[in-house]
Design an enzyme around this catalytic site. Structure first.
Site, PDB file in Angstrom:
ATOM      1  CD  GLU A 163      50.515  70.074  23.336  1.00  0.00           C
ATOM      2  OE1 GLU A 163      50.071  68.930  22.878  1.00  0.00           O
ATOM      3  OE2 GLU A 163      51.236  70.632  22.440  1.00  0.00           O
ATOM      4  CD  GLU A 202      54.673  70.246  22.976  1.00  0.00           C
ATOM      5  OE1 GLU A 202      54.666  70.728  22.130  1.00  0.00           O
ATOM      6  OE2 GLU A 202      53.669  69.581  23.267  1.00  0.00           O
ATOM      7  CG  HIS A 249      50.318  76.700  14.107  1.00  0.00           C
ATOM      8  ND1 HIS A 249      49.482  75.857  13.646  1.00  0.00           N
ATOM      9  CD2 HIS A 249      51.118  75.917  14.882  1.00  0.00           C
ATOM     10  CE1 HIS A 249      49.916  74.699  13.845  1.00  0.00           C
ATOM     11  NE2 HIS A 249      51.098  74.719  14.581  1.00  0.00           N
ATOM     12  CG  ASP A 256      46.996  78.796  17.718  1.00  0.00           C
ATOM     13  OD1 ASP A 256      46.123  79.220  17.137  1.00  0.00           O
ATOM     14  OD2 ASP A 256      47.962  79.473  18.041  1.00  0.00           O
TER      15      ASP A 256
END
Lengths: 325, 330
Positions: free
Chosen positions: A60, A29, A129, A85
């Site tokens: 993902e 990404e 995160h 994460d």
């Protein structure tokens, strides 16, 4: 020789391997046109073009599935999971598919692929995160787990991971992206499963990984001023694990401290501690001590995150107290 | 709504008799092997579970009949038929399921994990929907390497409600990947009727969300399956991107070996047994003038091939114990 940041080392490592091997492709990404949200992959699209450096949707599972399928038939994909994460939303592909394919097919299929991710805390991103997930990855048979602590190691270990015939989870320390050091020009290729002693000393062994290495070094420097000499071992990869270097060091110093960013329960230090206890219990002169993040979600506020993550001061104090008792 | 409109299947004059007989052979062998597998499990020759595709043979055989060996195929845990249709041997398939050294994966995969990379069967996957993203990767590699190979991905109606389905169809469309997403809608996701889990009339309609064609076909009509897959393969080879095919079919048995399928309405199975894909193809061959004797010969040959494969597999040794630590690297 020139200054290289940990951040720019990522693109340098990828570029080095893409130049020598046409089968290396890179997807993730915002990795291509934007050069990565952490600015780690700038310039790759310009040099290698959109067929080999691909932006993906925020998907993902699709990213890792594409990498896995492509690796089955001859490509060497590098996939980026932006924050470690996010492995939680594609863990099926990692744990059930990628990790098991070679074994389950009786060796018919190997998967030469690397999954890179920005791992760990220190930047106040909060609980979703900031996780250090090395212990998740280490718990799955069939994954290699690599975590560099210096810009030079990013290049060399990334190259070794890309050339490896099997899947590698490559965890970059997001708190180290801005760190720089002098790195030689030319090709750098390292070896997985080789720990490195970054401080010498005979009083205790401190084993650390990734962003905990500079903290362990700072602690060792502080202790050295008090006359306590610690050997600091940078593991550099958890799988394969350089148990020989750990055992040799602990046999020499008699004391072991592990410094882990992952939460305490089932952290990698427990495994290292178990190996040392089983193999060289008689050489230990005191209890093994684990220094970890507590078993909590990471808080966002500066003061709380600082308190949660192992710091140089906490490491030094823990070693000082343990050796004094 | 899901039941075939007509019993007879339309002929396709472009297919010669040999091609039709070849598909009949493949379907009979799959039917025969699945019966043997059920027997092996009920006799406790192997433990674990098994998921049979009895009744769905036209889908896998028709679709694989238009593939080349260099094309890739991935499928689900209900994948014995798909792997055989792609060219895996009967004996090595059965040997894998009964845990023998001569199995496709040396006995390490089992009923739900059949892989034969040599024939382009890149795995049967036991996590619902997990392999759709992987099919994209196989297609991406083909594209990247300058090949016109395509990637065929079988999955069930249940997979269309899982996240990976949506991520995969979208990415395949965005990258124009040569993938054929082939949904075998056998009317049940595990124990639940598909219409209780979705509010679209046709699962094929979901293709529209991703900007790719979606077609719904009679999955018990091997000719229709072959035609639809052939068109999708042609599109894919030409670089025009992916297609979603929904082939409506029926699972003659329960979800797995322990499921007696009591949730099926009375008479449903009997109704679908009337549109058995093998009987319909035999009928078409009869209308083409193939004699009953010739059809019987083919049936007998398939039966013999299955019997020989089962004997061969059962006489093979279990895996060497050293294999436990082979193909271990981390």
């Amino acid at each position: 020789m020139a200054k290289l940041t940990y951040r720019h080392a990522v693109a340098r490592g990828i570029a080095q391997e893409m130049r020598r091997d046409d089968s290396v492709v890179f997807l993730g990404e915002d990795v291509a046109a934007a050069g990565g949200v952490f600015k780690t992959t700038g310039g790759l699209l310009e040099e290698f073009g959109g067929r080999r450096v691909r932006d993906t949707p925020i998907s993902e599972q699709a990213i890792l599935g594409a990498a896995m399928g492509a690796a089955m038939t001859g490509l060497r994909p590098i996939a980026e999971i932006m924050f470690a994460d996010f492995f939680a939303v594609c863990w099926d592909i990692v744990a059930n598919e990628i990790a098991k394919m070679r074994y389950m097919t009786g060796g018919q299929i190997t998967l030469p692929l690397v999954i890179r991710a920005a791992n760990g805390g220190g930047l106040r991103f909060g609980a979703q995160h900031s996780q250090a997930i090395e212990n998740w990855a280490m718990a799955i048979p069939g994954l290699k787990v690599v975590a560099p602590s210096t810009p030079r190691d990013v290049v060399g270990l990334l190259a070794a991971s890309i050339r490896d015939p099997d899947p590698v989870i490559f965890l970059e320390a997001k708190s180290l992206y801005a760190v720089s050091e002098d790195v030689e020009d030319g090709e750098i290729v390292d070896t997985l499963g080789t720990a490195r002693a970054v401080r010498d000393g005979g009083d205790a062994t401190i084993v650390a990984l990734g962003p905990m290495v500079p903290k362990a070094c700072a602690a060792a420097d502080e202790l050295a001023e008090e006359g306590i000499r610690c050997e600091v071992l940078d593991l550099r990869s958890l799988v394969p694990l350089d148990t020989r270097s750990v055992l040799e060091s602990v046999a020499r110093t008699g004391r072991l401290f592990t410094v882990e960013e992952n939460p305490r329960l089932c952290g990698w230090g427990a495994e290292v501690s178990s190996i040392v206890s089983e193999e060289i219990f008689g050489d230990l002169t005191g209890p093994i001590v684990r220094i970890t993040t507590p078993h909590i979600p990471l808080p966002s506020a500066h003061a709380l995150e600082e308190l949660a993550l192992p710091s140089a001061a906490r490491i030094a104090e823990t070693v000082r107290k343990a050796l004094a008792s | 709504m899901d039941y075939p409109e007509r019993w007879e299947i339309d002929d396709d004059p472009s297919l010669d008799e040999a091609a039709l007989l070849e598909m009949l052979r493949a379907m009979l062998e799959i039917r025969g092997l699945e019966d043997e597998i059920q027997r092996a499990f009920t006799k406790d020759l192997v433990r674990g579970s098994t998921h049979l595709c009895t009744g769905q043979e036209a889908a896998v055989v028709g679709a694989c009949s238009v593939l080349r060996t260099t094309d890739s195929m991935v499928c689900t845990y209900r994948g014995h038929g798909a792997v055989l249709a792609k060219g895996a041997s009967l004996a090595a398939t059965f040997a894998e399921i009964v845990g023998r050294e001569t199995g496709l994966c040396g006995g390490k995969g089992g009923s739900m994990h059949l892989t034969d990379a040599g024939v382009g069967a890149y795995g049967s996957f036991a996590i619902v929907g997990a392999h759709l993203p992987i099919a994209n990767g196989l297609a991406l590699a083909a594209r990247q390497q300058g090949s016109d190979a395509v990637s065929l991905c079988f999955f069930g109606d249940g997979s269309t409600n899982i996240g990976a389905f949506h991520e995969s169809l979208n990415l395949a469309a965005v990258w124009s990947l040569p993938v054929i997403f082939f949904c075998e809608n056998n009317l049940y996701g595990e124990y639940t009727a598909w219409r209780a889990t979705a509010r679209v009339d046709r699962l094929a309609d979901r293709a529209g969300s991703y900007g790719m064609p979606g077609v719904r076909i009679d999955g018990n009509d091997v000719i229709a399956v072959r035609r639809a897959t052939g068109q999708a393969v042609e599109r894919a080879r030409a670089g025009e991107g992916p297609t979603l095919i929904e082939a409506v079919t029926y699972r003659h048995r329960g979800h797995s070996r322990t499921d007696p399928a009591k949730y099926r309405p009375d008479g449903e199975l009997e109704r679908w047994l009337k549109v058995d894909p093998i009987r319909r193809l035999e009928n078409l061959l009869a209308t083409r003038g193939v004699s009953p004797e010739r059809l019987q010969e083919i049936t007998a040959a398939a039966r013999d091939a299955v019997r020989d494969a089962v004997e061969e597999a059962l006489s093979a040794a279990p895996p060497r114990l050293e294999a436990l630590y082979e193909d271990v690297y981390a």
